[in-house]
Design a protein around this motif. Structure first.
Motif, short mmCIF file in Angstrom:
data_model
loop_
_atom_site.label_atom_id
_atom_site.label_comp_id
_atom_site.label_asym_id
_atom_site.label_seq_id
_atom_site.Cartn_x
_atom_site.Cartn_y
_atom_site.Cartn_z
N LEU A 160 40.96 40.55 45.46
CA LEU A 160 41.08 41.88 46.04
C LEU A 160 41.99 41.90 47.26
O LEU A 160 42.64 42.92 47.55
N ILE A 161 42.05 40.79 48.00
CA ILE A 161 42.89 40.74 49.21
C ILE A 161 43.71 39.45 49.22
O ILE A 161 43.41 38.49 48.51
N ASP A 162 44.76 39.46 50.03
CA ASP A 162 45.54 38.27 50.35
C ASP A 162 45.41 38.00 51.83
O ASP A 162 45.38 38.94 52.64
N ARG A 163 45.34 36.72 52.23
CA ARG A 163 45.29 36.35 53.64
C ARG A 163 46.50 35.48 53.92
O ARG A 163 46.62 34.36 53.41
N CYS A 164 47.43 36.00 54.72
CA CYS A 164 48.69 35.31 54.98
C CYS A 164 48.81 34.99 56.47
O CYS A 164 48.75 35.92 57.31
N ALA A 198 45.27 43.99 45.35
CA ALA A 198 45.21 44.69 44.06
C ALA A 198 44.43 45.98 44.21
O ALA A 198 43.40 46.02 44.88
N GLU A 199 44.94 47.03 43.59
CA GLU A 199 44.27 48.32 43.67
C GLU A 199 43.25 48.44 42.55
O GLU A 199 43.49 48.05 41.41
N LYS A 200 42.08 48.96 42.90
CA LYS A 200 41.06 49.26 41.91
C LYS A 200 41.02 50.76 41.70
O LYS A 200 41.09 51.54 42.66
N TYR A 201 40.88 51.16 40.45
CA TYR A 201 40.92 52.58 40.12
C TYR A 201 39.52 53.07 39.76
O TYR A 201 38.77 52.37 39.06
N LEU A 253 34.75 40.89 33.09
CA LEU A 253 35.18 42.16 32.52
C LEU A 253 34.02 43.14 32.53
O LEU A 253 32.86 42.74 32.50
N LEU A 254 34.35 44.42 32.57
CA LEU A 254 33.34 45.47 32.38
C LEU A 254 33.38 45.88 30.92
O LEU A 254 34.40 46.38 30.44
N MET A 255 32.30 45.64 30.20
CA MET A 255 32.21 46.03 28.80
C MET A 255 31.50 47.37 28.69
O MET A 255 30.35 47.51 29.15
N VAL A 256 32.18 48.36 28.13
CA VAL A 256 31.59 49.68 27.94
C VAL A 256 31.44 49.93 26.45
O VAL A 256 32.41 49.85 25.69
N ARG A 289 36.75 46.80 26.79
CA ARG A 289 36.72 45.73 27.78
C ARG A 289 37.70 46.07 28.89
O ARG A 289 38.92 46.05 28.67
N PHE A 290 37.18 46.40 30.05
CA PHE A 290 38.01 46.73 31.21
C PHE A 290 38.17 45.51 32.10
O PHE A 290 37.21 44.75 32.30
N ARG A 291 39.35 45.35 32.67
CA ARG A 291 39.52 44.32 33.69
C ARG A 291 38.67 44.67 34.91
O ARG A 291 38.84 45.73 35.53
N GLY A 292 37.77 43.76 35.26
CA GLY A 292 36.87 44.02 36.39
C GLY A 292 37.58 44.07 37.73
O GLY A 292 37.06 44.63 38.69
N ASP A 293 38.78 43.47 37.80
CA ASP A 293 39.52 43.48 39.07
C ASP A 293 40.43 44.70 39.19
O ASP A 293 41.16 44.82 40.15
#
Length: 256
Positions: free
Chosen positions: A73-77, A86-89, A216-219, A237-241
């Motif tokens: 979800l995040i990067d640490r630089c 990464a954006e979650k919708y 994954l999110l399975m619906v 099957r949705f990408r959980g990220d």
């Protein structure tokens, strides 16, 4: 008496709890703020500022951020700071909508039809669609992308009456729900929904450009027309990220 009871209530402090427990708690709160676009420009505050906000130590904040980094979800630089990677919708659960209808404000949803044809379905599918055993159904397998990024792998079984006209339809740029309503001449009514977590098998991981074993999110969704007929059984099957499920629930009086 009331004052005595208040004095007996334990007060939790950082010193009384394991750092891993505190970090998990903070990661949950940060995750929500990230997915709700709380941070302008996608940059999180410095560790010291987050420590003040959550009333904890910088070590605990670091551990919480590490959890979110491991999720992708995040990067640490070093020298740059912490930024959203990464954006979650949001995918609502309170209305029956197709994916393009749900995410229209976030960009363009396109569909790659990988497989489509008539099949004789397993008995479990026939039972869910309430059709005689052995009666063919239309099977459609699609990869769905948002702004070019793979988002879901959809396996769909449709009763023949509404499924066959889809062979002539533009499935690349339309939600099946919208097309079904045109074909049936009536709106969809309701759907039965199940959501659970599964791990990506090797094939699904390759199709969705995800790591093997990724969450994954399975619906599973069975959609009915307004007249009550079940017509569309989907396993998605949705990408959980990339996706979060959201809804609004109400509690009626007397349900306790």
């Amino acid at each position: 008496m009331e004052a005595s009871r208040a004095r007996d209530v334990p007060v939790l402090t950082d010193a009384a709890r394991r750092r891993a427990d505190r970090a998990r708690q903070i990661a949950d709160l940060l995750r929500r703020q990230i997915t709700h676009r709380h941070y302008d420009g996608g940059h999180l505050p410095l560790e010291a500022a987050l420590a003040r906000e959550f009333g904890t130590s910088r070590n605990t904040i670091r551990e919480a951020l590490d959890l979110l980094r491991e999720e992708g979800l995040i990067d640490r630089c070093p020298g740059v700071g912490t930024r959203v990677a990464a954006e979650k919708y949001p995918h609502g659960l309170h209305r029956l909508l197709g994916l393009a209808e749900t995410l229209r404000e976030h960009g363009e949803v396109t569909n790659e039809v990988r497989t489509m044809g008539l099949i004789r379905p397993p008995a479990a599918v026939s039972a869910r669609l309430e059709i005689p055993g052995g009666e063919p159904v239309v099977y459609v397998e699609r990869v769905r992308r948002l702004n070019g990024v793979p988002l879901s792998l959809d396996l769909t079984y449709l009763v023949r009456e509404v499924g066959e006209p889809l062979f002539e339809a533009d499935l690349a740029h339309n939600d099946i729900f919208v097309l079904l309503e045109r074909i049936a001449g009536q709106p969809l009514g309701m759907a039965e929904l199940t959501v659970e977590a599964v791990n990506a098998d090797a094939h699904t991981a390759a199709v969705l450009d995800a790591a093997r074993g990724a969450a994954l999110l399975m619906v599973e969704r069975l959609a009915h027309l307004a007249d009550g007929r079940p017509v569309d059984l989907e396993f998605i099957r949705f990408r959980g990220d990339r996706l979060t499920m959201r809804g609004h629930l109400t509690r009626s009086a007397g349900e306790a």
